[in-house]
Design an enzyme around this catalytic site. Sequence first.
Site, PDB file in Angstrom:
ATOM      1  N   THR A  14      46.818  42.940  34.171  1.00 48.61           N
ATOM      2  CA  THR A  14      47.864  42.873  33.143  1.00 48.61           C
ATOM      3  C   THR A  14      47.923  44.149  32.322  1.00 48.61           C
ATOM      4  OG1 THR A  14      47.684  40.486  33.028  1.00 48.61           O
ATOM      5  CG2 THR A  14      48.584  41.555  31.092  1.00 48.61           C
ATOM      6  N   TYR A  27      55.553  38.260  34.102  1.00 48.55           N
ATOM      7  CA  TYR A  27      55.439  39.700  34.319  1.00 48.55           C
ATOM      8  C   TYR A  27      54.727  39.922  35.622  1.00 48.55           C
ATOM      9  CZ  TYR A  27      50.567  39.010  33.084  1.00 48.55           C
ATOM     10  OH  TYR A  27      49.270  38.578  33.077  1.00 48.55           O
ATOM     11  N   SER A  60      43.978  40.697  39.407  1.00 46.04           N
ATOM     12  CA  SER A  60      42.542  40.560  39.691  1.00 46.04           C
ATOM     13  C   SER A  60      42.182  39.243  40.365  1.00 46.04           C
ATOM     14  CB  SER A  60      41.708  40.759  38.425  1.00 46.04           C
ATOM     15  OG  SER A  60      41.729  39.621  37.603  1.00 46.04           O
ATOM     16  N   THR A  93      42.057  40.557  33.736  1.00 41.39           N
ATOM     17  CA  THR A  93      41.048  39.802  32.987  1.00 41.39           C
ATOM     18  C   THR A  93      40.535  38.572  33.748  1.00 41.39           C
ATOM     19  OG1 THR A  93      42.729  38.493  31.847  1.00 41.39           O
ATOM     20  CG2 THR A  93      41.993  40.519  30.759  1.00 41.39           C
ATOM     21  N   ASP A  94      41.323  38.092  34.730  1.00 40.15           N
ATOM     22  CA  ASP A  94      40.943  36.817  35.368  1.00 40.15           C
ATOM     23  C   ASP A  94      39.563  36.869  36.024  1.00 40.15           C
ATOM     24  OD1 ASP A  94      43.346  35.825  34.558  1.00 40.15           O
ATOM     25  OD2 ASP A  94      44.275  35.777  36.540  1.00 40.15           O
ATOM     26  N   LYS A 166      35.616  34.911  30.246  1.00 39.27           N
ATOM     27  CA  LYS A 166      36.987  34.676  29.803  1.00 39.27           C
ATOM     28  C   LYS A 166      37.061  33.225  29.348  1.00 39.27           C
ATOM     29  CE  LYS A 166      41.829  35.254  30.907  1.00 39.27           C
ATOM     30  NZ  LYS A 166      42.863  35.726  31.843  1.00 39.27           N
ATOM     31  N   GLU A 288      14.333  21.395  35.756  1.00 41.35           N
ATOM     32  CA  GLU A 288      13.878  20.033  35.481  1.00 41.35           C
ATOM     33  C   GLU A 288      12.837  19.680  36.525  1.00 41.35           C
ATOM     34  OE1 GLU A 288      17.380  17.667  35.489  1.00 41.35           O
ATOM     35  OE2 GLU A 288      18.000  18.419  33.517  1.00 41.35           O
TER      36      GLU A 288
HETATM   37  N1  ASP Z   1      46.362  37.717  36.234  1.00 45.31           N
HETATM   38  C1  ASP Z   1      45.987  38.902  35.497  1.00 45.31           C
HETATM   39  C2  ASP Z   1      44.860  39.594  36.242  1.00 45.31           C
HETATM   40  O1  ASP Z   1      43.754  39.142  36.186  1.00 45.31           O
HETATM   41  C3  ASP Z   1      45.586  38.516  34.119  1.00 45.31           C
HETATM   42  C4  ASP Z   1      45.142  39.644  33.224  1.00 45.31           C
HETATM   43  O2  ASP Z   1      44.885  40.759  33.625  1.00 45.31           O
HETATM   44  O3  ASP Z   1      45.036  39.378  32.004  1.00 45.31           O
HETATM   45  O4  ASP Z   1      45.112  40.569  36.896  1.00 45.31           O
END
Ligand code: ASP
Length: 332
Positions: A14, A27, A60, A93-94, A166, A288
């Site tokens: 992103t 997007y 990602s 971010t994924d 995340k 455990e």
């Molecule tokens: N779907 C996006 C990715 O992981 C989400 C992001 O970058 O925030 O590429």
Amino acid sequence: MNKPRILVLATGGTIAGIAGDAMAHDYRAGQIGVEQWLADADRLGMAARLTGRQIANIDSKDIGPGVWEPLHRAIMQAMDDPEVDGIVVTHGTDTAEETAFALDLTLPVAKPVVLVGAMRPADAVGSDGMRNFVNAVRVAGDGDASGRGVLLVMGDRVLAARDARKVRTRGTDDAFRGFPRGGIALVTPSALEWFGSAWRTGEGARFAFPQEWPRVPVLYACAGLGPQIVSRLADARDGEPVASGIVVAGVGEGNMPEGIEAELARRAEAGLIVVRASRVDEGIVDREPEDTANRCVAARALNPQKARILLKVLLANGVTDLAAIQAAFDNP
Ligand code: ASP
């Protein structure tokens, strides 16, 4: 003072995404190339000299060993390059926490390596990408950043790879959290404050980067789930090899329905490596008494997706002894 020289390795996400409309929800990730990104960043007058290289330009969700391999190679080259002081990796971010952790386990700590992403595309109103990027460059150019393993910068917070998670699907506030440690530094474009000192100074890579990544599925436990799931996940099928290990995203502290536990214990006896993690967001899973009889490893503070990466790296490095695997999870 000389400006730090930062190599930017771009993979998409992103942070390189475009909506085409500042108000839009939808997007496309991975649209802006690294050259354009650096040209935009250059206008901000950062106290750093930036060069860049495009490793990939994708969402990602599609990142895995096929991108990790050239990314790892490029970082290793940069570690040896006297013209590079620090490395920033732009990433979706994924799966950023998985890439960060895979690199953390397989890179030396000589120079800072900082992953950065964004929750909003570059042309959205309130986009967070460029600020996060400037923060990441600030961290990568700091002499105190090395010796802390791979880092992830999101918002104004610096997280260590093994802690970063995340935790939100939307919004820029607290989209990532550190667990069990919170942030290890606060950063803004003009300031950086570390909490505590580096803990891995002078270390080489802990593990070799895998040539092959063994198959380790994640079994997501839930109420009423029957034991048939184990064979569906672990057996060879549709051209996939038999699993070398399995990570259970267990209920509570790594628990699972009795039938699954019995089936996994039977397979563990035959050599399948079974790791108990938790599907709970901030779940610590300790050993455990039954773990010894069932030949299970406790994931401790690693979530299932990170436990999977660690187990793959261990198995690829020939670590199959259960005590040695448990020791690696005790101290990831
Ligand atoms: N779907 C996006 C990715 O992981 C989400 C992001 O970058 O925030 O590429």
